[in-house]
Design a protein around this motif. Sequence first.
Motif, PDB file in Angstrom:
ATOM      1  N   GLN A 192       0.833  -1.195   0.000  1.00 31.75           N
ATOM      2  CA  GLN A 192       0.000   0.000   0.000  1.00 31.75           C
ATOM      3  C   GLN A 192       0.883   1.266   0.000  1.00 31.75           C
ATOM      4  N   MET A 193       0.351   2.344  -0.594  1.00 31.98           N
ATOM      5  CA  MET A 193       1.136   3.592  -0.669  1.00 31.98           C
ATOM      6  C   MET A 193       0.312   4.762  -0.136  1.00 31.98           C
ATOM      7  N   TYR A 194       1.001   5.830   0.236  1.00 31.49           N
ATOM      8  CA  TYR A 194       0.307   7.052   0.640  1.00 31.49           C
ATOM      9  C   TYR A 194       1.133   8.250   0.189  1.00 31.49           C
ATOM     10  N   HIS A 195       0.473   9.407   0.084  1.00 27.49           N
ATOM     11  CA  HIS A 195       1.146  10.542  -0.557  1.00 27.49           C
ATOM     12  C   HIS A 195       1.746  11.578   0.403  1.00 27.49           C
ATOM     13  N   ASP A 196       1.317  11.603   1.675  1.00 30.00           N
ATOM     14  CA  ASP A 196       1.795  12.670   2.563  1.00 30.00           C
ATOM     15  C   ASP A 196       2.980  12.161   3.379  1.00 30.00           C
ATOM     16  N   ILE A 197       4.192  12.571   2.974  1.00 31.88           N
ATOM     17  CA  ILE A 197       5.381  11.962   3.589  1.00 31.88           C
ATOM     18  C   ILE A 197       5.566  12.341   5.061  1.00 31.88           C
ATOM     19  N   TYR A 198       4.796  13.304   5.562  1.00 33.79           N
ATOM     20  CA  TYR A 198       4.886  13.637   6.988  1.00 33.79           C
ATOM     21  C   TYR A 198       4.376  12.457   7.832  1.00 33.79           C
ATOM     22  N   LEU A 199       3.652  11.548   7.199  1.00 32.89           N
ATOM     23  CA  LEU A 199       3.118  10.398   7.943  1.00 32.89           C
ATOM     24  C   LEU A 199       3.977   9.147   7.758  1.00 32.89           C
ATOM     25  N   ALA A 200       5.089   9.280   7.064  1.00 36.37           N
ATOM     26  CA  ALA A 200       5.969   8.113   6.870  1.00 36.37           C
ATOM     27  C   ALA A 200       6.711   7.817   8.174  1.00 36.37           C
ATOM     28  N   GLY A 201       6.785   6.544   8.498  1.00 33.96           N
ATOM     29  CA  GLY A 201       7.470   6.125   9.726  1.00 33.96           C
ATOM     30  C   GLY A 201       8.528   5.081   9.408  1.00 33.96           C
ATOM     31  N   PRO A 202       9.145   4.510  10.449  1.00 38.23           N
ATOM     32  CA  PRO A 202      10.180   3.499  10.221  1.00 38.23           C
ATOM     33  C   PRO A 202       9.635   2.337   9.389  1.00 38.23           C
ATOM     34  N   ALA A 257      -3.694  -8.710  -3.783  1.00 41.66           N
ATOM     35  CA  ALA A 257      -4.868  -8.028  -4.363  1.00 41.66           C
ATOM     36  C   ALA A 257      -5.217  -8.702  -5.683  1.00 41.66           C
ATOM     37  N   GLU A 258      -6.493  -8.681  -6.010  1.00 42.74           N
ATOM     38  CA  GLU A 258      -6.928  -9.290  -7.268  1.00 42.74           C
ATOM     39  C   GLU A 258      -6.482  -8.434  -8.449  1.00 42.74           C
ATOM     40  N   ALA A 259      -6.008  -9.080  -9.494  1.00 45.07           N
ATOM     41  CA  ALA A 259      -5.541  -8.338 -10.679  1.00 45.07           C
ATOM     42  C   ALA A 259      -6.680  -7.513 -11.270  1.00 45.07           C
ATOM     43  N   THR A 260      -7.887  -8.079 -11.254  1.00 42.81           N
ATOM     44  CA  THR A 260      -9.025  -7.382 -11.864  1.00 42.81           C
ATOM     45  C   THR A 260      -9.489  -6.181 -11.029  1.00 42.81           C
ATOM     46  N   SER A 261      -8.977  -6.075  -9.814  1.00 43.07           N
ATOM     47  CA  SER A 261      -9.419  -4.957  -8.976  1.00 43.07           C
ATOM     48  C   SER A 261      -8.536  -3.723  -9.171  1.00 43.07           C
ATOM     49  N   LEU A 262      -7.558  -3.827 -10.077  1.00 40.46           N
ATOM     50  CA  LEU A 262      -6.616  -2.713 -10.229  1.00 40.46           C
ATOM     51  C   LEU A 262      -6.918  -1.855 -11.458  1.00 40.46           C
ATOM     52  N   GLU A 263      -6.698  -0.549 -11.291  1.00 37.21           N
ATOM     53  CA  GLU A 263      -6.820   0.389 -12.421  1.00 37.21           C
ATOM     54  C   GLU A 263      -5.561   0.279 -13.277  1.00 37.21           C
ATOM     55  N   SER A 264      -5.542   1.028 -14.390  1.00 37.61           N
ATOM     56  CA  SER A 264      -4.332   1.076 -15.229  1.00 37.61           C
ATOM     57  C   SER A 264      -3.193   1.710 -14.430  1.00 37.61           C
ATOM     58  N   PRO A 265      -1.948   1.329 -14.749  1.00 39.14           N
ATOM     59  CA  PRO A 265      -0.830   1.895 -13.980  1.00 39.14           C
ATOM     60  C   PRO A 265      -0.656   3.390 -14.220  1.00 39.14           C
ATOM     61  N   THR A 266      -0.267   4.107 -13.159  1.00 43.86           N
ATOM     62  CA  THR A 266      -0.016   5.543 -13.301  1.00 43.86           C
ATOM     63  C   THR A 266       1.449   5.863 -13.070  1.00 43.86           C
ATOM     64  N   GLY A 267       2.209   4.887 -12.659  1.00 40.70           N
ATOM     65  CA  GLY A 267       3.632   5.119 -12.441  1.00 40.70           C
ATOM     66  C   GLY A 267       4.370   3.796 -12.429  1.00 40.70           C
ATOM     67  N   GLN A 268       5.684   3.889 -12.400  1.00 43.93           N
ATOM     68  CA  GLN A 268       6.499   2.665 -12.446  1.00 43.93           C
ATOM     69  C   GLN A 268       7.778   2.908 -11.665  1.00 43.93           C
ATOM     70  N   GLY A 285      -6.010  -1.851   4.275  1.00 43.51           N
ATOM     71  CA  GLY A 285      -5.435  -3.045   3.657  1.00 43.51           C
ATOM     72  C   GLY A 285      -6.328  -4.262   3.842  1.00 43.51           C
ATOM     73  N   LEU A 286      -6.902  -4.387   5.045  1.00 47.07           N
ATOM     74  CA  LEU A 286      -7.768  -5.541   5.329  1.00 47.07           C
ATOM     75  C   LEU A 286      -9.011  -5.516   4.440  1.00 47.07           C
ATOM     76  N   ILE A 287      -9.488  -4.319   4.140  1.00 43.24           N
ATOM     77  CA  ILE A 287     -10.707  -4.191   3.337  1.00 43.24           C
ATOM     78  C   ILE A 287     -10.460  -4.489   1.862  1.00 43.24           C
ATOM     79  N   PHE A 288      -9.317  -4.049   1.338  1.00 41.66           N
ATOM     80  CA  PHE A 288      -9.118  -4.171  -0.109  1.00 41.66           C
ATOM     81  C   PHE A 288      -8.263  -5.367  -0.528  1.00 41.66           C
ATOM     82  N   ARG A 289      -7.813  -6.179   0.413  1.00 40.36           N
ATOM     83  CA  ARG A 289      -7.039  -7.357   0.013  1.00 40.36           C
ATOM     84  C   ARG A 289      -7.955  -8.434  -0.551  1.00 40.36           C
ATOM     85  N   LYS A 290      -7.358  -9.393  -1.270  1.00 42.98           N
ATOM     86  CA  LYS A 290      -8.141 -10.476  -1.870  1.00 42.98           C
ATOM     87  C   LYS A 290      -8.645 -11.394  -0.774  1.00 42.98           C
ATOM     88  N   ARG A 291      -9.918 -11.764  -0.863  1.00 44.90           N
ATOM     89  CA  ARG A 291     -10.467 -12.657   0.165  1.00 44.90           C
ATOM     90  C   ARG A 291     -10.394 -14.098  -0.270  1.00 44.90           C
TER      91      ARG A 291
END
Lengths: 217, 335
Positions: A119-129, A154-165, A211-217
């Motif tokens: 999982q990723m997030y955009h606000d680096i002030y919340l990044a920890g060890p 995560a399920e492959a079909t649940s993903l959007e097109s890539p926006t970065g690499q 993460g628990l909500i969006f992972r593959k069941r």
Amino acid sequence: MYSRKLALSQAKKYRTCPPPHIADNPAHKEYLRQHLEICPYCSTRVMESNRSWGHLAKQIQDFSPSPLSHEKQNGRQTGQIRHIRDDLGRWREGYFYNPPLILVLEEIMEDSDAFLVAQMYHDIYLAGPGDLILSGEQTETDELFVECWNIYVAEATSLESPTGQVTPEITGAVRQLGQNPRAYPDWAIQPKPLADYDARIYFRELETEIGLIFRKR
Amino acid sequence: MEKWLESPDARNVLSWVTRSVMKYASSKNLSLTFLRQDISWYDANDEDFREDVRSELVLFILENRPKIQNILVLGKRNSHYYLRRAFINHWIEKTRRPLMDPRRYLHKHAADVLRASENFHTFVGRGRSLGFSAVAEHISIPPLSAEDIREISFPEQSLEYEYINKKKVLLQLAAYFLNQVSKMWGDKPVGVDLRDFISWLGLHVSVQAPVPLRLVSDGKELLPLLPDHRPAADGICFDPVLVKKWAWNFANRLSEKERAVFLLRHGHNLSLKDIAGKLGYKGSSGPKYPLDCAERKLKFFLCDLPWLSPDDLNKEAFSLFRDMLLLNIKNIKNK
């Protein structure tokens, strides 16, 4: 000066408040009522202003980075940065869980329909060890961080097109940090260790739930 | 040049550059002391601001006539972009003086002092800003948060701008700051952003521009640069309406079981054994799970709310929250 507590408030809203297209949809009226009863940030007034910002949000979306080229999409999928599909956002106990951005770490051999993702997030002030902060050049989009401790299938079909690499070196570093949160490569930015009452402790609780909500069941 | 300034072409260029510079000045927080004004002067009237910027621009063109003439009068392509850039640079240069824009001046002075010092290693960090460290081999760290910066106490007795602006004092403070940040990172050698250092200094020493001479009542003295130690209004006061609303929100956040257990434990101070007896659980471990859930939810709910989170707890606000929460739970239960 920007405070982590403010960053945490923004994260709670970003992750668990309904976006305007959900709040405006009459089909979600009852859920929205429940949300307004429990959410400390949303109120009728805020929802009204969200509506007026809806148009602007749409414009921003139009300007947001376009998906990677067809060639890149069909290439190796490890290292791609993708959103979990927008329509998979869902209500739970009065909160609307918005799909996160993820980094594809590995295609799972036994299951062609699944990826190991972080999982990723955009606000680096919340990044920890154990989080890996990446620059805009490294992600081909914006400054982001990878939650190397928050890895799931995560399920492959649940993903959007890539926006970065990102490069294999970065996916390798994510796997390393997943094993040992101190194993930073030389080039990496190292976040501050956690302290008592640190906003990042609560942020991690929130991210684990996402993460628990969006992972593959 | 004077003729050109009166032409329609010049009016268009001047209007465009004025608008664009105004936008830039607002977004980058450029010091208005350049216009010899205090910010409150412009609060009510944007037109005055535009006029002042425009007349400074004309003055700038006239003062730099030889350089600017060729570009503007001959109508070279992108001449308005050139003029905009040159005027912004002029604005910044004019305000990098101790009493014009103390913060910007301090930043520049500290950068020069650190670059020249043999005890520090300087580098270009994130967003092309200057960073410094004690050694060349250091770890990169993200920008410091407000909490991090507030955690570092100020070591000096004197809190006067003129005092900390001295080369020797600046270097001592930089070394101290670096050392404290390094401690936060478990004594690792770190590289810090100069902007974080200046923000920290700004917490203890006033780096705001003094009110310009002509705005001071007697017009004779500049106001001294002293830090403002008055506590912020939201540190003393809280908004009771908001606190009551949050108590209502949290009461609704709990499940029926959680509300019942929470009320008996925190409203009636009953032991787990008594709660179990009242609510029909077999043993005292029965109500423990819903109580743990409710308390965990409460911690998460309060962790970022002003006046109620542990790091800036306002006792009065918290008492109100507690009372209203218990009252709301009772009301919901009785419905």
